[in-house]
Design an enzyme around this catalytic site. Structure first.
Site, PDB file in Angstrom:
ATOM      1  N   ALA A  66       0.493  12.805   2.794  1.00  0.00           N
ATOM      2  CA  ALA A  66       1.839  13.147   2.334  1.00  0.00           C
ATOM      3  C   ALA A  66       2.705  11.898   2.310  1.00  0.00           C
ATOM      4  CB  ALA A  66       2.449  14.172   3.275  1.00  0.00           C
ATOM      5  N   GLY A 111      -2.900  14.783   4.140  1.00  0.00           N
ATOM      6  CA  GLY A 111      -3.033  15.566   2.903  1.00  0.00           C
ATOM      7  C   GLY A 111      -4.058  14.986   1.940  1.00  0.00           C
ATOM      8  N   GLU A 114      -7.149  16.427   3.141  1.00  0.00           N
ATOM      9  CA  GLU A 114      -7.119  17.870   2.841  1.00  0.00           C
ATOM     10  C   GLU A 114      -7.457  18.126   1.369  1.00  0.00           C
ATOM     11  OE1 GLU A 114      -3.167  18.411   4.612  1.00  0.00           O
ATOM     12  OE2 GLU A 114      -4.076  20.097   5.681  1.00  0.00           O
ATOM     13  N   GLU A 134      -2.015  13.909  11.054  1.00  0.00           N
ATOM     14  CA  GLU A 134      -0.667  14.503  11.124  1.00  0.00           C
ATOM     15  C   GLU A 134      -0.092  14.527  12.537  1.00  0.00           C
ATOM     16  OE1 GLU A 134      -3.171  15.669   9.327  1.00  0.00           O
ATOM     17  OE2 GLU A 134      -2.450  16.402   7.391  1.00  0.00           O
TER      18      GLU A 134
HETATM   19  N1  COA Z   1       3.672   7.842   2.722  1.00  0.00           N
HETATM   20  C1  COA Z   1       4.500   6.949   2.167  1.00  0.00           C
HETATM   21  N2  COA Z   1       4.227   5.637   2.040  1.00  0.00           N
HETATM   22  C2  COA Z   1       3.046   5.222   2.502  1.00  0.00           C
HETATM   23  C3  COA Z   1       2.118   6.084   3.106  1.00  0.00           C
HETATM   24  C4  COA Z   1       2.469   7.453   3.195  1.00  0.00           C
HETATM   25  N3  COA Z   1       1.645   8.372   3.726  1.00  0.00           N
HETATM   26  N4  COA Z   1       1.025   5.374   3.474  1.00  0.00           N
HETATM   27  C5  COA Z   1       1.261   4.097   3.109  1.00  0.00           C
HETATM   28  N5  COA Z   1       2.484   4.005   2.525  1.00  0.00           N
HETATM   29  C6  COA Z   1       3.139   2.818   1.993  1.00  0.00           C
HETATM   30  C7  COA Z   1       3.600   1.885   3.080  1.00  0.00           C
HETATM   31  O1  COA Z   1       4.877   2.303   3.556  1.00  0.00           O
HETATM   32  C8  COA Z   1       3.659   0.570   2.342  1.00  0.00           C
HETATM   33  O2  COA Z   1       4.816   0.541   1.542  1.00  0.00           O
HETATM   34  P1  COA Z   1       5.695  -0.834   1.442  1.00  0.00           P
HETATM   35  O3  COA Z   1       4.757  -1.783   0.721  1.00  0.00           O
HETATM   36  O4  COA Z   1       6.877  -0.440   0.654  1.00  0.00           O
HETATM   37  O5  COA Z   1       5.968  -1.232   2.860  1.00  0.00           O
HETATM   38  C9  COA Z   1       2.472   0.665   1.375  1.00  0.00           C
HETATM   39  O6  COA Z   1       2.160   2.059   1.277  1.00  0.00           O
HETATM   40  C10 COA Z   1       1.249  -0.048   1.889  1.00  0.00           C
HETATM   41  O7  COA Z   1       0.960   0.476   3.191  1.00  0.00           O
HETATM   42  P2  COA Z   1       0.739  -0.434   4.489  1.00  0.00           P
HETATM   43  O8  COA Z   1       1.010   0.407   5.688  1.00  0.00           O
HETATM   44  O9  COA Z   1       1.491  -1.708   4.338  1.00  0.00           O
HETATM   45  O10 COA Z   1      -0.822  -0.723   4.327  1.00  0.00           O
HETATM   46  P3  COA Z   1      -1.894  -0.980   5.472  1.00  0.00           P
HETATM   47  O11 COA Z   1      -3.154  -1.315   4.752  1.00  0.00           O
HETATM   48  O12 COA Z   1      -1.365  -1.905   6.493  1.00  0.00           O
HETATM   49  O13 COA Z   1      -2.077   0.452   6.199  1.00  0.00           O
HETATM   50  C11 COA Z   1      -2.441   2.841   6.276  1.00  0.00           C
HETATM   51  C12 COA Z   1      -2.555   1.542   5.478  1.00  0.00           C
HETATM   52  C13 COA Z   1      -2.882   3.983   5.370  1.00  0.00           C
HETATM   53  C14 COA Z   1      -3.313   2.766   7.526  1.00  0.00           C
HETATM   54  C15 COA Z   1      -0.992   3.030   6.743  1.00  0.00           C
HETATM   55  O14 COA Z   1      -0.164   2.866   5.598  1.00  0.00           O
HETATM   56  C16 COA Z   1      -0.704   4.389   7.301  1.00  0.00           C
HETATM   57  O15 COA Z   1      -0.994   4.646   8.458  1.00  0.00           O
HETATM   58  N6  COA Z   1      -0.101   5.300   6.491  1.00  0.00           N
HETATM   59  C17 COA Z   1       0.280   6.609   6.917  1.00  0.00           C
HETATM   60  C18 COA Z   1      -0.921   7.524   6.946  1.00  0.00           C
HETATM   61  C19 COA Z   1      -0.530   8.908   7.477  1.00  0.00           C
HETATM   62  O16 COA Z   1      -0.061   9.059   8.568  1.00  0.00           O
HETATM   63  N7  COA Z   1      -0.763   9.945   6.655  1.00  0.00           N
HETATM   64  C20 COA Z   1      -0.531  11.304   6.996  1.00  0.00           C
HETATM   65  C21 COA Z   1       0.803  11.740   6.536  1.00  0.00           C
HETATM   66  S1  COA Z   1       1.131  13.392   7.083  1.00  0.00           S
END
Ligand code: COA
Length: 260
Positions: A66, A111, A114, A134
């Site tokens: 999400a 998601g 999912e 989550e």
């Molecule tokens: N929602 C919104 N933006 C997201 C996102 C999400 N679920 N996952 C990544 N992004 C964005 C980051 O904010 C970043 O944006 P920016 O460039 O404007 O700062 C961009 O995507 C790149 O992500 P970044 O975190 O810099 O990459 P990374 O390779 O260091 O890490 C992840 C990747 C996926 C491990 C990390 O982004 C993460 O943990 N995301 C959330 C995952 C999550 O919790 N999902 C479940 C949601 S309920």
């Protein structure tokens, strides 16, 4: 409808749906949910499409789940019609007559995983990481994850993943039955496409009934599932393609399916 968060293409009876927000690891916002609902509703009625592939744009993510930005700044697209509000696109996927294959490269979290769980089969790249993360945000999976994951990997493993929010490797996902195949990252697209084409070459009605028997049967007690299988097998005995399959075998040639 023109799409802004997903891409759609179809060739040789295989439709490909690509999550297309690579700048945010294909995070799923409200617009993407609406577009996925639209595309799967259309695909479920498209007799020309025999197999659906779902994948993520770029090399780093299937989907990071999400869009967390919308948790603090909710945005509801203006075209999000009242009548569709309560339909989850993943339930439409469940009712799609065609088999759906997820090709998972990189991150598949929340998601995103999912969505992959709502597919019928999952092919992952060896660099994939998967998790229902989550709980780390003080929420629980709300797109079917608490229901579909234990049905695939069992209660204990599902609870371990959901309660810890851990990310697991592709190798571990293969070991616990969360994905069907793991391939080198560079081969993922070709490998998923080959699987899709192999399936798309089978007789169309048999394909649909096979999926209906398995997916429909899983929701039924065994005796009712066996009755469903019996009904569908009997119906298939009336098709032209059944005669074509037998004749092609006896004449040592490739069958040519009419879809009737
Ligand atoms: N929602 C919104 N933006 C997201 C996102 C999400 N679920 N996952 C990544 N992004 C964005 C980051 O904010 C970043 O944006 P920016 O460039 O404007 O700062 C961009 O995507 C790149 O992500 P970044 O975190 O810099 O990459 P990374 O390779 O260091 O890490 C992840 C990747 C996926 C491990 C990390 O982004 C993460 O943990 N995301 C959330 C995952 C999550 O919790 N999902 C479940 C949601 S309920």
């Amino acid at each position: 409808m023109p799409y802004s968060t997903i891409r759609f293409a179809a060739a040789d009876h295989v439709a490909t749906v690509t999550l297309d927000r690579p700048d945010v690891h294909n995070a799923m916002n409200n617009m993407m949910r609406e577009e996925l609902l639209d595309v799967f509703m259309r695909l479920s009625k498209d007799d020309d499409v025999r197999v659906i592939l779902v994948t993520g744009a770029g090399e780093r993510a299937f989907s990071a789940g999400a869009d967390i930005r919308e948790f603090v700044e909710p945005s509801v697209p203006t075209s999000f019609r009242e009548s569709r509000k309560r339909i989850d696109f993943r339930q439409v996927m469940d009712r799609c007559p065609q088999p759906i294959i997820a090709a998972i490269r990189g991150y598949a979290f929340g998601g995103g995983l999912e969505l992959a769980l709502a597919c019928d089969m999952r092919v992952a790249s060896d660099d994939a990481q998967l998790g229902l993360t989550e709980i780390n945000l003080a929420i629980i999976p709300g797109g079917g994850g608490t229901q579909r994951l234990p049905r695939l990997v069992g209660r204990g493993k599902a609870l371990e993943m959901i309660l810890t929010g851990a990310r697991i490797s592709a190798a571990e996902a293969l070991r616990i039955g969360l994905v069907e195949r793991v391939v080198p990252a560079a081969d993922l697209a070709a490998s998923a496409a080959t699987l899709a084409r192999t399936i798309a070459e089978k007789a169309p009605i048999a394909l649909r009934y096979a999926k209906e028997a398995v997916v429909g049967g899983l929701a039924l007690p065994l005796a009712d599932g066996l009755r469903l299988e019996g009904d569908l097998s009997t119906l298939l005995r009336t098709t032209e393609d059944r005669m074509e399959g037998a004749r092609a075998f006896l004449e040592k040639r490739k069958p040519s399916w009419s879809g009737r």
